[in-house]
Write an enzyme that holds these catalytic residues in place. Structure first.
Site, mmCIF file in Angstrom:
data_model
loop_
_atom_site.group_PDB
_atom_site.id
_atom_site.type_symbol
_atom_site.label_atom_id
_atom_site.label_comp_id
_atom_site.label_asym_id
_atom_site.label_seq_id
_atom_site.Cartn_x
_atom_site.Cartn_y
_atom_site.Cartn_z
ATOM 1 N N LYS A 148 7.267 -5.523 15.581
ATOM 2 C CA LYS A 148 6.713 -4.159 15.450
ATOM 3 C C LYS A 148 7.235 -3.256 16.564
ATOM 4 C CE LYS A 148 3.633 -2.948 17.738
ATOM 5 N NZ LYS A 148 2.241 -3.317 17.658
ATOM 6 N N GLY B 16 -7.447 -4.820 8.376
ATOM 7 C CA GLY B 16 -8.064 -5.829 9.229
ATOM 8 C C GLY B 16 -7.506 -7.219 8.978
ATOM 9 N N TYR C 244 -5.109 -0.098 13.881
ATOM 10 C CA TYR C 244 -3.872 -0.273 14.656
ATOM 11 C C TYR C 244 -2.640 -0.294 13.753
ATOM 12 C CZ TYR C 244 -6.236 -1.809 18.964
ATOM 13 O OH TYR C 244 -6.968 -1.874 20.110
ATOM 14 N N ARG D 121 -11.155 4.511 4.435
ATOM 15 C CA ARG D 121 -12.445 4.526 3.727
ATOM 16 C C ARG D 121 -13.489 5.453 4.372
ATOM 17 N NH1 ARG D 121 -14.801 -1.569 4.818
ATOM 18 N NH2 ARG D 121 -14.695 -1.526 7.075
ATOM 19 N N GLU E 203 0.292 2.554 13.454
ATOM 20 C CA GLU E 203 1.613 2.214 13.997
ATOM 21 C C GLU E 203 2.683 2.304 12.908
ATOM 22 O OE1 GLU E 203 0.246 -0.573 17.754
ATOM 23 O OE2 GLU E 203 0.978 -1.580 15.984
ATOM 24 N N GLY F 32 -7.137 2.471 8.576
ATOM 25 C CA GLY F 32 -7.010 3.510 9.601
ATOM 26 C C GLY F 32 -7.029 2.938 11.002
ATOM 27 N N GLU G 160 1.843 11.565 37.034
ATOM 28 C CA GLU G 160 1.226 12.289 38.148
ATOM 29 C C GLU G 160 -0.042 13.042 37.700
ATOM 30 O OE1 GLU G 160 3.289 15.769 39.854
ATOM 31 O OE2 GLU G 160 4.585 15.744 38.079
ATOM 32 N N THR H 156 -3.118 -10.406 21.773
ATOM 33 C CA THR H 156 -2.300 -11.519 22.271
ATOM 34 C C THR H 156 -2.605 -11.906 23.730
ATOM 35 O OG1 THR H 156 -0.544 -10.982 20.748
ATOM 36 C CG2 THR H 156 0.103 -12.217 22.710
ATOM 37 N N CYS I 154 2.144 -12.840 16.844
ATOM 38 C CA CYS I 154 2.699 -11.852 17.782
ATOM 39 C C CYS I 154 4.222 -11.879 17.773
ATOM 40 C CB CYS I 154 2.167 -12.109 19.186
ATOM 41 S SG CYS I 154 2.914 -11.035 20.407
ATOM 42 N N ARG J 279 -11.249 3.702 15.178
ATOM 43 C CA ARG J 279 -12.668 3.828 15.524
ATOM 44 C C ARG J 279 -13.009 3.464 16.977
ATOM 45 N NH1 ARG J 279 -16.396 0.140 13.454
ATOM 46 N NH2 ARG J 279 -14.815 -0.676 12.045
ATOM 47 N N HIS K 139 6.342 13.238 41.696
ATOM 48 C CA HIS K 139 6.768 14.405 40.951
ATOM 49 C C HIS K 139 8.267 14.394 40.698
ATOM 50 C CE1 HIS K 139 6.382 18.498 39.516
ATOM 51 N NE2 HIS K 139 7.431 18.821 40.257
ATOM 52 N N GLY L 188 -1.997 -18.255 21.810
ATOM 53 C CA GLY L 188 -3.046 -19.043 22.491
ATOM 54 C C GLY L 188 -2.737 -20.528 22.456
ATOM 55 N N CYS M 87 3.375 -8.169 17.142
ATOM 56 C CA CYS M 87 3.704 -7.298 18.284
ATOM 57 C C CYS M 87 5.208 -7.132 18.531
ATOM 58 C CB CYS M 87 3.104 -7.838 19.584
ATOM 59 S SG CYS M 87 1.588 -8.743 19.418
HETATM 60 P P1 NDP Z 1 -8.100 -2.760 12.483
HETATM 61 O O1 NDP Z 1 -9.347 -3.489 12.680
HETATM 62 O O2 NDP Z 1 -7.459 -2.089 13.626
HETATM 63 O O3 NDP Z 1 -8.297 -1.653 11.361
HETATM 64 C C1 NDP Z 1 -8.715 -1.995 10.070
HETATM 65 C C2 NDP Z 1 -8.837 -0.740 9.278
HETATM 66 O O4 NDP Z 1 -9.060 -1.087 7.925
HETATM 67 C C3 NDP Z 1 -10.013 0.125 9.704
HETATM 68 O O5 NDP Z 1 -9.657 1.469 9.529
HETATM 69 C C4 NDP Z 1 -11.110 -0.294 8.735
HETATM 70 O O6 NDP Z 1 -12.039 0.726 8.492
HETATM 71 C C5 NDP Z 1 -10.308 -0.538 7.486
HETATM 72 N N1 NDP Z 1 -10.903 -1.511 6.589
HETATM 73 C C6 NDP Z 1 -11.442 -2.702 6.886
HETATM 74 N N2 NDP Z 1 -11.857 -3.335 5.777
HETATM 75 C C7 NDP Z 1 -11.579 -2.523 4.741
HETATM 76 C C8 NDP Z 1 -11.781 -2.593 3.348
HETATM 77 N N3 NDP Z 1 -12.342 -3.651 2.792
HETATM 78 N N4 NDP Z 1 -11.374 -1.559 2.586
HETATM 79 C C9 NDP Z 1 -10.800 -0.480 3.150
HETATM 80 N N5 NDP Z 1 -10.589 -0.352 4.468
HETATM 81 C C10 NDP Z 1 -10.978 -1.359 5.264
HETATM 82 O O7 NDP Z 1 -7.118 -3.824 11.770
HETATM 83 P P2 NDP Z 1 -5.540 -3.872 11.570
HETATM 84 O O8 NDP Z 1 -5.342 -4.574 10.276
HETATM 85 O O9 NDP Z 1 -4.917 -2.556 11.783
HETATM 86 O O10 NDP Z 1 -5.103 -4.856 12.740
HETATM 87 C C11 NDP Z 1 -5.714 -6.127 12.876
HETATM 88 C C12 NDP Z 1 -5.929 -6.457 14.328
HETATM 89 O O11 NDP Z 1 -4.688 -6.789 14.918
HETATM 90 C C13 NDP Z 1 -6.493 -5.306 15.152
HETATM 91 O O12 NDP Z 1 -7.881 -5.285 15.166
HETATM 92 C C14 NDP Z 1 -5.927 -5.558 16.519
HETATM 93 O O13 NDP Z 1 -6.827 -6.330 17.236
HETATM 94 C C15 NDP Z 1 -4.652 -6.337 16.249
HETATM 95 N N6 NDP Z 1 -3.476 -5.468 16.439
HETATM 96 C C16 NDP Z 1 -3.232 -4.965 17.668
HETATM 97 C C17 NDP Z 1 -2.168 -4.143 17.892
HETATM 98 C C18 NDP Z 1 -1.953 -3.608 19.251
HETATM 99 O O14 NDP Z 1 -2.513 -4.139 20.204
HETATM 100 N N7 NDP Z 1 -1.168 -2.544 19.424
HETATM 101 C C19 NDP Z 1 -1.243 -3.773 16.816
HETATM 102 C C20 NDP Z 1 -1.607 -4.335 15.546
HETATM 103 C C21 NDP Z 1 -2.679 -5.148 15.369
HETATM 104 P P3 NDP Z 1 -13.350 0.899 9.385
HETATM 105 O O15 NDP Z 1 -12.922 1.586 10.652
HETATM 106 O O16 NDP Z 1 -14.228 1.722 8.515
HETATM 107 O O17 NDP Z 1 -13.881 -0.485 9.628
#
Ligand code: NDP
Length: 447
Positions: free
Chosen positions: A51, A262, A178, A199, A182, A176, A441, A311, A43, A205, A436, A16, A48
């Site tokens: 990765k 996160g 991104y 968790r 990945e 759980g 398709e 990004t 990124c 989600r 095809h 940005g 990105c």
């Molecule tokens: P995400 O927000 O995707 O996932 C975070 C995960 O961690 C969730 O499963 C969440 O659970 C869990 N979580 C959050 N806080 C805690 C905690 N205190 N204890 C245990 N578990 C926890 O974050 P990521 O870190 O994977 O990625 C960060 C951001 O980067 C993404 O939101 C995305 O925007 C960006 N990104 C994008 C990519 C792409 O476009 N392909 C690739 C990588 C990153 P719950 O679901 O319960 O909240």
């Protein structure tokens, strides 16, 4: 510019910030950008780009295996992590140089130091130098969140994962979302035993539940272990590795622990309070539709605002900011129908509403699916099914959501997202002749 050193001072040279700086300079503004790590941001440097290169590297594991069914005798294949790691880091260095050159060629002054805000128009650099600017743009991104548990310092985050001295034999990934999904795919393909702990009982989600379920099913069939409803309790150094304890499950011993829980907006210690810039509970800069903060001369774009942490969104926000403030072309970002993807094995891609979001919005919806095995997988004997799902508004049959899991899903979805964004109907897809044989398709043959 009456009395200011710069028209625009940008803090943070990520996606940005670089876009905003470059375009503002092209509009004639005198611009400086401060960066305390490397030009390119998350990124390019530790997100990105590296990765995706690891995803490509990892996929060879399946391709080399499947090649035999296509008549290739490849001999004994082996993987050498340092080669891939160093080639990827080399590419990152090249891009860092390319971003630097782009800024310089637009006349942007690059200051490789940390900058903190000291007032609505003033900043202090790490060297002690003080500067002023008519407008300040905060584009400092976000930083990995690490849960506060005993022994957490023994784990790594996505910042360190690209630099591993060696490939671990066993890894535990906490989260759980991104990054967790990945990297679960990447490490698994490199023959590392992966355990993912989450968790809740829901991974990814924000994605459609049927797609999530398919992803989980395929990942488990590949051999990735999942521990659901598992809250991390402690991490302990033991001979030969780490012992990770969690609720509801037995402890797991691994060589490496990766936190993917996160990312939090990077505003700590930035001095924003000195200019009256308000932040929310997560530390994100609160902004209006023009990315303006509660201080009229300070704006923010990208992950630091925690609107959509992607990004291409940060880039659009930077562009709209520059065009509005310095280009005489006011514009705002349209946040509707943003496509997204998870580069897992296989990848997921989606645009628009999930089935449950659409049901909440429209009451009832029409859903069309195709559940198929890609031709390549059939010949390879790979028992892995793709799933495409289209969600339509019942009255008009307008497509309001498209969700996919399967080979090349992000590549296919990017093109299909144009049709969804344009508000086309299921009939418009059906009226298009199939190409095809392709996987794409299926989108015009949905039942
Ligand atoms: P995400 O927000 O995707 O996932 C975070 C995960 O961690 C969730 O499963 C969440 O659970 C869990 N979580 C959050 N806080 C805690 C905690 N205190 N204890 C245990 N578990 C926890 O974050 P990521 O870190 O994977 O990625 C960060 C951001 O980067 C993404 O939101 C995305 O925007 C960006 N990104 C994008 C990519 C792409 O476009 N392909 C690739 C990588 C990153 P719950 O679901 O319960 O909240």
């Amino acid at each position: 510019m009456a009395g200011y050193d710069y028209d625009l001072f940008v803090i943070g040279a990520g996606s940005g910030g670089v876009r905003a700086a470059r375009v503002s300079a092209a509009h004639g503004a005198k611009v400086a950008i401060a960066e305390d790590h490397q030009v390119g941001g998350t990124c390019v440097i530790r997100g990105c780009v590296p990765k995706k290169l690891l995803v490509y590297g990892a996929h060879f594991a399946e391709d080399l295996h499947d090649a035999a069914k296509f008549g290739w005798r490849t001999g004994e294949a082996s993987f050498h992590w340092p080669t891939l790691r160093d080639n990827v880091l080399g590419e990152v260095r090249r891009l860092n140089g390319a971003y630097t050159t782009t800024l310089e060629s637009h006349g942007v002054e690059i200051i490789l130091e940390r900058a903190v805000v000291t007032g609505p128009h003033s900043l202090k650099l790490f060297s002690g130098r003080e500067v002023t600017a008519k407008i300040i743009l905060v584009a400092t991104g976000a930083w990995p969140h690490v849960p506060d548990v005993p022994g957490a310092e023994h784990g790594i985050t996505s910042n360190e994962v690209f630099h591993l001295p060696e490939m671990p034999r066993r890894i535990l990934i906490s989260g759980g979302g991104y990054i967790a999904n990945e990297f679960a795919g990447i490490f698994h393909e490199f023959s590392c035993k992966v355990t993912l702990i989450n968790r809740s009982d829901t991974i990814l989600r924000s994605y459609d539940s049927q797609i999530r379920d398919r992803s989980l099913q395929i990942s488990m069939a590949k051999g990735i272990a999942f521990r659901m409803n598992a809250e991390l309790e402690s991490v302990e150094k033991v001979p030969g590795g780490l012992k990770v304890s969690m609720t509801n499950h037995a402890p797991v011993e691994v060589d490496q622990l990766l936190f993917a829980t996160g990312r939090v907006p990077n505003t700590a210690g930035l001095g924003l309070e000195s200019a009256g810039v308000e932040t929310d509970v997560k530390g994100a800069v609160k902004v209006d539709a023009d990315s303006r903060s509660s201080c009229a001369s300070i704006f923010a774009v990208g992950d630091v605002t925690n609107r959509v942490q992607l990004t291409p969104v940060a880039i659009r926000e930077g562009q709209a900011f520059a065009d509005t403030q310095f280009g005489g072309k006011p514009g705002r970002v349209d946040y509707d129908c943003i496509p997204s993807a998870v580069f897992s094995h296989p990848p997921i891609a989606a645009v628009g509403l999930t089935e449950s979001e659409a049901r909440q919005k429209y009451g009832s919806v029409r859903v069309y699916t195709s559940d198929f095995r890609a031709m390549k997988n059939v010949l390879a004997g790979r028992n892995e099914r793709a799933l495409y799902k289209m969600v339509c508004e019942p009255e008009t049959d307008r497509v309001v959501g498209l969700h996919m899991i399967g080979p090349d899903a992000p590549e296919i979805l990017q093109a299909a997202a144009v049709a969804v964004k344009a508000g086309l109907t299921k009939q418009a897809f059906d009226d298009t002749v199939a190409l095809h044989p392709s996987m794409a398709e299926e989108l015009v043959l949905l039942k």
